[in-house]
Write a protein that holds these residues in place. Structure first.
Motif, PDB file in Angstrom:
ATOM      1  N   PHE A   1       0.807  -1.097  -0.058  1.00  0.00           N
ATOM      2  CA  PHE A   1      -0.136   0.031   0.001  1.00  0.00           C
ATOM      3  C   PHE A   1       0.795   1.137  -0.112  1.00  0.00           C
TER       4      PHE A   1
ATOM      5  N   TRP B   1      -6.229   5.361  -2.916  1.00  0.00           N
ATOM      6  CA  TRP B   1      -6.447   4.158  -3.629  1.00  0.00           C
ATOM      7  C   TRP B   1      -7.412   3.985  -4.540  1.00  0.00           C
TER       8      TRP B   1
ATOM      9  N   CYS C   1      -7.999  -4.868  -5.732  1.00  0.00           N
ATOM     10  CA  CYS C   1      -6.924  -5.896  -5.238  1.00  0.00           C
ATOM     11  C   CYS C   1      -6.764  -7.324  -5.929  1.00  0.00           C
TER      12      CYS C   1
ATOM     13  N   ALA D   1      -4.538   1.003   4.479  1.00  0.00           N
ATOM     14  CA  ALA D   1      -4.298  -0.348   4.030  1.00  0.00           C
ATOM     15  C   ALA D   1      -5.213  -1.117   4.598  1.00  0.00           C
TER      16      ALA D   1
ATOM     17  N   TRP E   1      -8.272  -0.522   2.327  1.00  0.00           N
ATOM     18  CA  TRP E   1      -8.168  -1.349   0.749  1.00  0.00           C
ATOM     19  C   TRP E   1      -8.107  -2.566   0.702  1.00  0.00           C
TER      20      TRP E   1
END
Length: 511
Positions: A152, A163, A173, A230, A233
């Protein structure tokens, strides 16, 4: 029902609130170097048993530790650069002279990150095989969060955007896209992992130094996490997000006496139903990780676990929000399965931040979980004698403060207090308030039945509002305060030790 406290908060103790960045230091802010060890020694000399800090995680927008890109990672700005000079991984430099006083984050962040990059290159050139072995052991042991965090941070550095604005495969992802990026950015991943390794090693050395001297460290856990993190995400299915990864609803608090529109914090909200399906594994990992770093935790905005204010993301204020039921005790029952330092069946060492408008249901949840609540004396005046923040109304399972990081200093509060508040304080505390309001408040909570009392260092030193740490709702100019050792004179140190001794708060902690 009665509360069964964890051993850490069931004994009469006293401590000081000071975040590590507020320590003096040659590199622009406090860190895990010599000054942090000196502060532990000072706590011992002042008769204290607790050191309460703010979140150890990296800072986010506005330099706030409460809006972090990771709830698992340590703050790179806290890593002691002098250790790397001693190791031979970093050459000494004097080209960045930071003046004493407030943190200058605009200079601090690029300087520290540049020096950490130089350290990484020095490590690559000069590390011994044993260093590499320890580093790789750390990466393997912490892989459950470290791999995703490092990727990240590397992608954030590359794209320079939230992101949700990364290429779609990365934003969603996609495993193949992540694997390709990880292979292409292997050096960056190793660098961000290296920082976390050294942070953890340095932190555990400091924690052990404190432990053997009778000092327990109390950390802090925000209830919500930043959208650009992170955590979100990598766990998009556990948050209320749309198909593009943007929040559909966000956190905040409703309109009240202080604000006609409430507070719109903007954090994405948890999908508690999805989290319950896997037994709250993310929360278990988070709390387990944190309790490996600290001895106790202040859990922020505890009332949100009973019910929380849900705001449609399209709304500009909190006024259009609604109350929603939180996970309640089922979450804490799941967390209770964590085998901590005192074994199963013992309440987790948590302080429930239960400030503000608290309903009976929130209090019942806290008591059922066995957590201590908080009382802040700056909220005590200008009301009736039944005000729960007045020390004569405290209960033993309480952690009492003169103020927190979100309050003004006690002297600053007094200088701006209303006539009614001043009258109430004089009536309750006596004439000392006109000359030493901070000591009058400290003495009052210290002699109460509250098991635990915590004083911000600013109050111990009698500092005014210019030394405030944070003002809620203000985006700039917060989190910058630092002290200098010349402010810590013999008199306040002696007086704090005497106060603690007089009220039976300086005895060694028992298991």
């Amino acid at each position: 029902m009665s509360v069964v406290n964890t051993p850490l908060f069931s004994q009469r103790t006293s401590g000081v609130l000071l975040h590590i960045t507020s320590l003096p230091g040659a590199h622009g802010s406090g860190d895990l170097g010599a000054e942090s060890y000196h502060f532990v020694d000072w706590l011992v000399s002042a008769g204290q048993r607790l050191w309460q800090i703010l979140p150890l995680s990296p800072v986010g927008p506005g330099n706030s530790p409460y809006h972090s890109p990771s709830t698992f990672a340590g703050n790179p700005l806290l890593v002691d650069l002098n250790e790397f000079v001693r190791c031979g991984w970093l050459s000494p430099r004097s080209d960045a002279t930071f003046a004493p006083g407030h943190c200058d984050f605009d200079r601090l962040v690029p300087y520290r990150m540049e020096r950490l990059r130089e350290t990484w290159q020095g490590f690559l050139r000069q590390a011994q095989p044993s260093d590499w072995t320890e580093f790789e052991k750390f990466r393997a042991h912490q892989a459950y969060w470290l791999e995703g965090y490092a990727l990240f941070m590397a992608l954030e550095a590359q794209h320079g955007k939230p992101w949700t604005q990364w290429p779609e495969a990365l934003a969603q992802c996609d495993p193949l896209a992540l694997a390709e990026a990880g292979g292409r950015m292997a050096d960056d991943l190793a660098f961000f992992s290296f920082i976390q390794w050294r942070f953890t090693v340095q932190w555990q050395h400091l924690r052990e130094y404190a432990r053997v001297r009778g000092i327990s460290i109390v950390g802090d856990a925000p209830i919500f996490v930043a959208h650009h993190s992170a955590d979100v995400w990598l766990n998009q299915d556990q948050f209320h997000l749309d198909e593009h990864g943007e929040p559909t609803v966000v956190a905040g608090v409703p309109p009240d006496y202080f604000s006609d529109t409430g507070q719109r914090w903007g954090n994405p909200l948890y999908r508690w139903d999805a989290m319950a399906e896997d037994g709250f594994d993310w929360w278990k990992a988070r709390v387990t990780h944190l309790l490996a770093l600290v001895d106790g935790v202040r859990l922020d905005h505890f009332r949100g676990f009973e019910s929380y204010w849900e705001i449609p993301a399209a709304q500009p204020t909190a006024a259009a929000g609604h109350w929603r039921h939180g996970p309640g005790k089922v979450l804490f029952d799941a967390l209770a399965t964590i085998v901590g330092q005192h074994g199963p069946g013992t309440p987790l060492p948590i302080i429930a931040e239960d400030l503000g408008v608290i309903t009976p249901a929130v209090t019942a949840l806290r008591q059922e979980c066995g957590f201590s609540g908080m009382r802040v004396m700056q909220f005590a005046f200008g009301d009736t004698p039944a005000n729960p923040y007045l020390p004569h109304n405290f209960e033993a399972h309480t952690v009492a403060y003169t103020g927190t990081h979100d309050n003004d200093t006690s002297l600053g509060w007094w200088q701006t207090a209303s006539a009614a508040e001043r009258h109430a304080a004089r009536s309750y505390l006596g004439p000392l308030v006109d000359t030493e309001i901070h000591w009058a408040m400290m003495q009052s909570i210290s002699q109460s039945v509250a098991n635990t009392v915590v004083f911000p260092l600013q109050d111990v030193l009698g500092l005014d509002g210019n030394h405030r740490m944070n003002t809620p709702g203000v985006a700039q100019g917060c989190w910058q305060w630092r002290f200098e050792w010349h402010q810590v004179r013999d008199d306040p140190t002696r007086r704090l030790a005497d106060l603690t001794r007089a009220h039976g708060r300086n005895l060694p902690m028992t298991a």
